[in-house]
Motif scaffolding. Structure first.
Motif, PDB file in Angstrom:
ATOM      1  N   THR A 121      -4.759  -1.661  -3.014  1.00 36.66           N
ATOM      2  CA  THR A 121      -4.152  -2.307  -4.185  1.00 36.66           C
ATOM      3  C   THR A 121      -2.836  -2.996  -3.863  1.00 36.66           C
ATOM      4  O   THR A 121      -2.403  -3.865  -4.606  1.00 36.66           O
ATOM      5  N   LYS A 122      -2.190  -2.625  -2.775  1.00 35.17           N
ATOM      6  CA  LYS A 122      -0.923  -3.262  -2.393  1.00 35.17           C
ATOM      7  C   LYS A 122      -1.212  -4.594  -1.727  1.00 35.17           C
ATOM      8  O   LYS A 122      -2.197  -4.751  -1.032  1.00 35.17           O
ATOM      9  N   SER A 123      -0.317  -5.553  -1.915  1.00 31.42           N
ATOM     10  CA  SER A 123      -0.490  -6.820  -1.206  1.00 31.42           C
ATOM     11  C   SER A 123       0.597  -6.936  -0.155  1.00 31.42           C
ATOM     12  O   SER A 123       1.725  -6.530  -0.370  1.00 31.42           O
ATOM     13  N   GLY A 124       0.229  -7.451   0.978  1.00 29.26           N
ATOM     14  CA  GLY A 124       1.203  -7.652   2.048  1.00 29.26           C
ATOM     15  C   GLY A 124       1.114  -6.576   3.097  1.00 29.26           C
ATOM     16  O   GLY A 124       1.126  -5.396   2.797  1.00 29.26           O
ATOM     17  N   PRO A 133      -1.500   6.920  -1.247  1.00 32.57           N
ATOM     18  CA  PRO A 133      -2.897   6.736  -1.640  1.00 32.57           C
ATOM     19  C   PRO A 133      -3.132   5.422  -2.398  1.00 32.57           C
ATOM     20  O   PRO A 133      -3.460   5.422  -3.570  1.00 32.57           O
ATOM     21  N   THR A 134      -2.948   4.298  -1.722  1.00 30.07           N
ATOM     22  CA  THR A 134      -3.156   3.005  -2.377  1.00 30.07           C
ATOM     23  C   THR A 134      -4.511   2.396  -2.024  1.00 30.07           C
ATOM     24  O   THR A 134      -4.839   1.328  -2.524  1.00 30.07           O
ATOM     25  N   ASN A 135      -5.280   3.057  -1.165  1.00 27.54           N
ATOM     26  CA  ASN A 135      -6.619   2.571  -0.860  1.00 27.54           C
ATOM     27  C   ASN A 135      -7.538   2.867  -2.031  1.00 27.54           C
ATOM     28  O   ASN A 135      -7.601   3.990  -2.520  1.00 27.54           O
ATOM     29  N   VAL A 136      -8.251   1.859  -2.482  1.00 21.80           N
ATOM     30  CA  VAL A 136      -9.246   2.037  -3.527  1.00 21.80           C
ATOM     31  C   VAL A 136     -10.507   2.617  -2.900  1.00 21.80           C
ATOM     32  O   VAL A 136     -11.168   3.473  -3.463  1.00 21.80           O
TER      33      VAL A 136
END
Length: 176
Positions: A121-124, A133-136
């Protein structure tokens, strides 16, 4: 010459994609600015925008410094000139894992036989943190040897799969 090369690469992708779907359509590559290209599935549900690095005689992957453009086991933004973005107009099953509509950043950890492919969900690239835990979704997929090598990185969405190909390495992630 470029159109012949692209046609050859996409024909190869179609052969490998035949297992998932008997007649996988060819995605359309178009310039996206800043040395980036965009590829869209035929049903326009999936669009991938990425920087397209060239090998120029180098190996795409290797075990140590100088042995490949990307080191095996290291986090890769799966492209050049910024993060690779994948957008789903509708929800999909990404290797049988539900992903909501929206824009995600595509990361990979290539290995000599298996790759980990992640939607985040993070960009960059600089914002990526393995501890958060930003992985979908994160899936492990087998890398296969392609019969025709691709000097430029090719990320191709079809209606039934996402293909990542560079050099003689190809990974396919089923999508529904």
């Amino acid at each position: 010459m470029k159109s012949i090369l692209l046609t050859s690469v996409f024909s190869l992708l179609l052969v490998f994609g035949a297992r998932a779907q008997s007649t996988a359509p060819k995605p359309t590559l178009r310039p996206a600015g800043n040395g980036r290209v965009s590829a869209t599935s035929t049903n326009k549900n999936v669009t991938v925008t990425y920087g397209q690095p060239s090998l120029n005689g180098k190996k795409p992957f290797g075990v140590g410094a100088g042995e490949g453009a990307v080191k095996y086991g290291s986090l890769w933004q799966t492209g050049a000139n910024g993060p690779t973005e994948i957008t789903f107009a509708r929800g999909v099953l990404f290797d049988n894992r539900r992903v909501k509509p929206g824009k995600y950043t595509l990361y990979t950890i290539p290995g000599s036989s298996d790759w980990v492919v992640m939607l985040n969900t993070k960009s960059g690239f600089t914002n990526y943190d393995l501890a958060k835990p930003t992985n979908v979704v994160a899936v492990k997929r087998r890398s296969v040897v392609a019969t025709t090598a691709a000097d430029k990185l090719m990320i191709s969405p079809t209606d039934s799969a996402l293909y990542i190909m560079w050099g003689e390495n190809m990974v396919m992630i089923p999508m529904k």
